[in-house]
Design a protein around this motif. Structure first.
Motif, PDB file in Angstrom:
ATOM      1  N   SER A 162     119.882  96.357  38.870  1.00  0.00           N
ATOM      2  CA  SER A 162     119.991  95.219  39.789  1.00  0.00           C
ATOM      3  C   SER A 162     119.920  95.681  41.243  1.00  0.00           C
ATOM      4  O   SER A 162     119.309  95.010  42.084  1.00  0.00           O
ATOM      5  CB  SER A 162     121.309  94.471  39.551  1.00  0.00           C
ATOM      6  OG  SER A 162     121.340  93.893  38.270  1.00  0.00           O
ATOM      7  N   TYR A 163     120.539  96.811  41.534  1.00  0.00           N
ATOM      8  CA  TYR A 163     120.498  97.338  42.904  1.00  0.00           C
ATOM      9  C   TYR A 163     119.058  97.636  43.318  1.00  0.00           C
ATOM     10  O   TYR A 163     118.622  97.263  44.411  1.00  0.00           O
ATOM     11  CB  TYR A 163     121.352  98.605  43.018  1.00  0.00           C
ATOM     12  CG  TYR A 163     121.289  99.235  44.392  1.00  0.00           C
ATOM     13  CD1 TYR A 163     122.156  98.819  45.401  1.00  0.00           C
ATOM     14  CD2 TYR A 163     120.354 100.230  44.691  1.00  0.00           C
ATOM     15  CE1 TYR A 163     122.090  99.374  46.674  1.00  0.00           C
ATOM     16  CE2 TYR A 163     120.280 100.789  45.955  1.00  0.00           C
ATOM     17  CZ  TYR A 163     121.153 100.357  46.944  1.00  0.00           C
ATOM     18  OH  TYR A 163     121.071 100.907  48.202  1.00  0.00           O
ATOM     19  N   LEU A 164     118.304  98.312  42.459  1.00  0.00           N
ATOM     20  CA  LEU A 164     116.925  98.666  42.790  1.00  0.00           C
ATOM     21  C   LEU A 164     116.047  97.420  42.908  1.00  0.00           C
ATOM     22  O   LEU A 164     115.064  97.412  43.649  1.00  0.00           O
ATOM     23  CB  LEU A 164     116.369  99.617  41.738  1.00  0.00           C
ATOM     24  CG  LEU A 164     117.025 101.005  41.693  1.00  0.00           C
ATOM     25  CD1 LEU A 164     116.448 101.822  40.552  1.00  0.00           C
ATOM     26  CD2 LEU A 164     116.862 101.741  43.014  1.00  0.00           C
ATOM     27  N   TYR A 180     121.040  97.654  50.832  1.00  0.00           N
ATOM     28  CA  TYR A 180     119.898  98.135  50.052  1.00  0.00           C
ATOM     29  C   TYR A 180     119.115  99.120  50.911  1.00  0.00           C
ATOM     30  O   TYR A 180     118.607  98.772  51.979  1.00  0.00           O
ATOM     31  CB  TYR A 180     119.002  96.971  49.628  1.00  0.00           C
ATOM     32  CG  TYR A 180     119.683  95.996  48.697  1.00  0.00           C
ATOM     33  CD1 TYR A 180     120.061  96.376  47.413  1.00  0.00           C
ATOM     34  CD2 TYR A 180     119.966  94.697  49.106  1.00  0.00           C
ATOM     35  CE1 TYR A 180     120.689  95.486  46.558  1.00  0.00           C
ATOM     36  CE2 TYR A 180     120.589  93.791  48.253  1.00  0.00           C
ATOM     37  CZ  TYR A 180     120.951  94.194  46.980  1.00  0.00           C
ATOM     38  OH  TYR A 180     121.573  93.314  46.137  1.00  0.00           O
ATOM     39  N   ARG A 181     119.005 100.348  50.428  1.00  0.00           N
ATOM     40  CA  ARG A 181     118.344 101.387  51.215  1.00  0.00           C
ATOM     41  C   ARG A 181     117.156 102.016  50.483  1.00  0.00           C
ATOM     42  O   ARG A 181     116.591 102.995  50.939  1.00  0.00           O
ATOM     43  CB  ARG A 181     119.367 102.470  51.598  1.00  0.00           C
ATOM     44  CG  ARG A 181     120.370 101.971  52.634  1.00  0.00           C
ATOM     45  CD  ARG A 181     121.453 102.983  52.907  1.00  0.00           C
ATOM     46  NE  ARG A 181     122.351 103.122  51.771  1.00  0.00           N
ATOM     47  CZ  ARG A 181     122.965 104.243  51.439  1.00  0.00           C
ATOM     48  NH1 ARG A 181     122.769 105.350  52.128  1.00  0.00           N
ATOM     49  NH2 ARG A 181     123.777 104.278  50.408  1.00  0.00           N
ATOM     50  N   PRO A 234     126.825 107.616  48.617  1.00  0.00           N
ATOM     51  CA  PRO A 234     126.731 106.629  47.531  1.00  0.00           C
ATOM     52  C   PRO A 234     125.884 105.415  47.909  1.00  0.00           C
ATOM     53  O   PRO A 234     125.888 104.956  49.056  1.00  0.00           O
ATOM     54  CB  PRO A 234     128.188 106.223  47.302  1.00  0.00           C
ATOM     55  CG  PRO A 234     128.995 107.366  47.831  1.00  0.00           C
ATOM     56  CD  PRO A 234     128.221 107.908  48.994  1.00  0.00           C
ATOM     57  N   LEU A 235     125.136 104.914  46.927  1.00  0.00           N
ATOM     58  CA  LEU A 235     124.392 103.677  47.128  1.00  0.00           C
ATOM     59  C   LEU A 235     125.349 102.498  47.236  1.00  0.00           C
ATOM     60  O   LEU A 235     125.177 101.602  48.057  1.00  0.00           O
ATOM     61  CB  LEU A 235     123.427 103.450  45.958  1.00  0.00           C
ATOM     62  CG  LEU A 235     122.389 104.539  45.701  1.00  0.00           C
ATOM     63  CD1 LEU A 235     121.601 104.232  44.440  1.00  0.00           C
ATOM     64  CD2 LEU A 235     121.463 104.690  46.896  1.00  0.00           C
ATOM     65  N   PHE A 236     126.354 102.513  46.375  1.00  0.00           N
ATOM     66  CA  PHE A 236     127.407 101.498  46.401  1.00  0.00           C
ATOM     67  C   PHE A 236     128.547 101.988  45.526  1.00  0.00           C
ATOM     68  O   PHE A 236     128.385 102.946  44.755  1.00  0.00           O
ATOM     69  CB  PHE A 236     126.886 100.134  45.906  1.00  0.00           C
ATOM     70  CG  PHE A 236     126.348 100.133  44.497  1.00  0.00           C
ATOM     71  CD1 PHE A 236     127.166  99.795  43.423  1.00  0.00           C
ATOM     72  CD2 PHE A 236     125.018 100.446  44.238  1.00  0.00           C
ATOM     73  CE1 PHE A 236     126.675  99.794  42.126  1.00  0.00           C
ATOM     74  CE2 PHE A 236     124.517 100.437  42.938  1.00  0.00           C
ATOM     75  CZ  PHE A 236     125.342 100.103  41.883  1.00  0.00           C
TER      76      PHE A 236
END
Length: 288
Positions: A162-164, A180-181, A234-236
């Motif tokens: 879901s993040y991607l 979102y990076r 961390p991404l999240f």
């Protein structure tokens, strides 16, 4: 109840009354009272993933072990019932139609709003950093943003996917804001976390350019010799919760009481250190 009947002498109306009383006595706990059902049967059936170390896995003796397993057993202990650990079927889990196969899922699930339409969730019991990993030979992805447009492996139907897709919603209590990076990722979903890393270890760019998973899982893979490196930052942070079949308010409330006690006593943090090497029960402590 043992009842000796004389079919000759027993009056029909007494039979009706008797069976009415027995029927009332044998009624199950009222609908939604999963806690009452668990107490009555004297056991808590805990669903876990059989291949997600260090959260849950089968040890050398074929027994379930791991952080999620220990948390589930601690809850059983506090409820005063026996812990029964069983492997889950994820397709069934996500439908929310468990049909009594499990009472509680100790599966490190993020309690998103979408999932909450089909499942009930406890308060978060730990927070896990979601990280980007690459093969050790990779020289081009040095920061999270460098993975934009790359082939990135994830376990399917996870918050990582879901993040991607830039569609992740984390609205649980205590959730840490994120951005979102990674843009335009070529997302490659797999049936499990280990399968992702199995392909990544084949070589830089052979099948995958990168992977996204939980920091504890990536660290464990490194310990087992997987030639991967984690891109810091961390991404999240995932707030992870225990899950229940929809309509289980009493067991959810009791579980939250128990989690609060385990957190206050330090037992929850101790279990995290045992399996993760760090206290991940507080997001401010879980980055590294």
């Amino acid at each position: 109840m043992n009842w000796k009947q004389n079919p000759v002498c027993l009056h029909q109306c007494i039979l009706v009354l008797f069976f009415g009383i027995v029927g009332l006595g044998m009624l199950p706990a009222k609908a939604g009272d999963l806690l009452g059902s668990v107490i009555a049967k004297g056991e808590l059936v805990i669903g876990v993933d059989a291949a997600y170390p260090p959260q849950s896995f089968l040890d050398d003796e074929g027994k379930f072990a791991g952080f999620d397993v220990d948390v589930g057993k601690a809850i059983s202990r506090e409820l005063g019932v026996r812990a029964v650990v069983r492997e889950v079927n994820w397709e069934v889990i996500f439908t929310g139609q468990w049909r009594g196969q499990w009472d509680l899922l100790a599966g490190s699930l993020t309690p998103t709003r979408e999932r909450a339409t089909k499942l009930d969730f406890s308060d978060p019991y730990y927070f896990s950093p979601a990280m980007l990993a690459v093969h050790q030979a990779n020289k081009t992805i040095n920061h999270v943003g460098d993975a934009s447009g790359k082939r990135i492996g994830v376990a399917g139907q996870t918050t990582y996917e879901s993040y991607l897709n830039q569609a992740l919603v984390i609205d649980a209590a205590g959730a840490v804001p994120f951005e979102y990076r990674i843009a335009d990722a070529d997302i490659r979903p797999y049936a499990g976390e280990q399968l992702v890393l199995d392909d990544l270890k084949l070589g830089d760019g052979v099948r995958l350019d990168a992977a996204v998973s939980a920091l504890p899982f990536l660290k464990l893979a490194q310990q087992y010799g997987y030639p991967i490196k984690v891109i810091e930052d961390p991404l999240f942070y995932e707030p992870l919760a225990l899950a229940f079949e929809k309509g289980s308010p009493n067991l959810v409330a009791k579980t939250n009481e128990i989690l609060a006690r385990l957190r206050s006593s330090g037992e929850l943090a101790d279990l995290s250190r045992k399996w993760h090497g760090a206290d991940l029960t507080n997001p401010s402590k879980g980055a590294r």
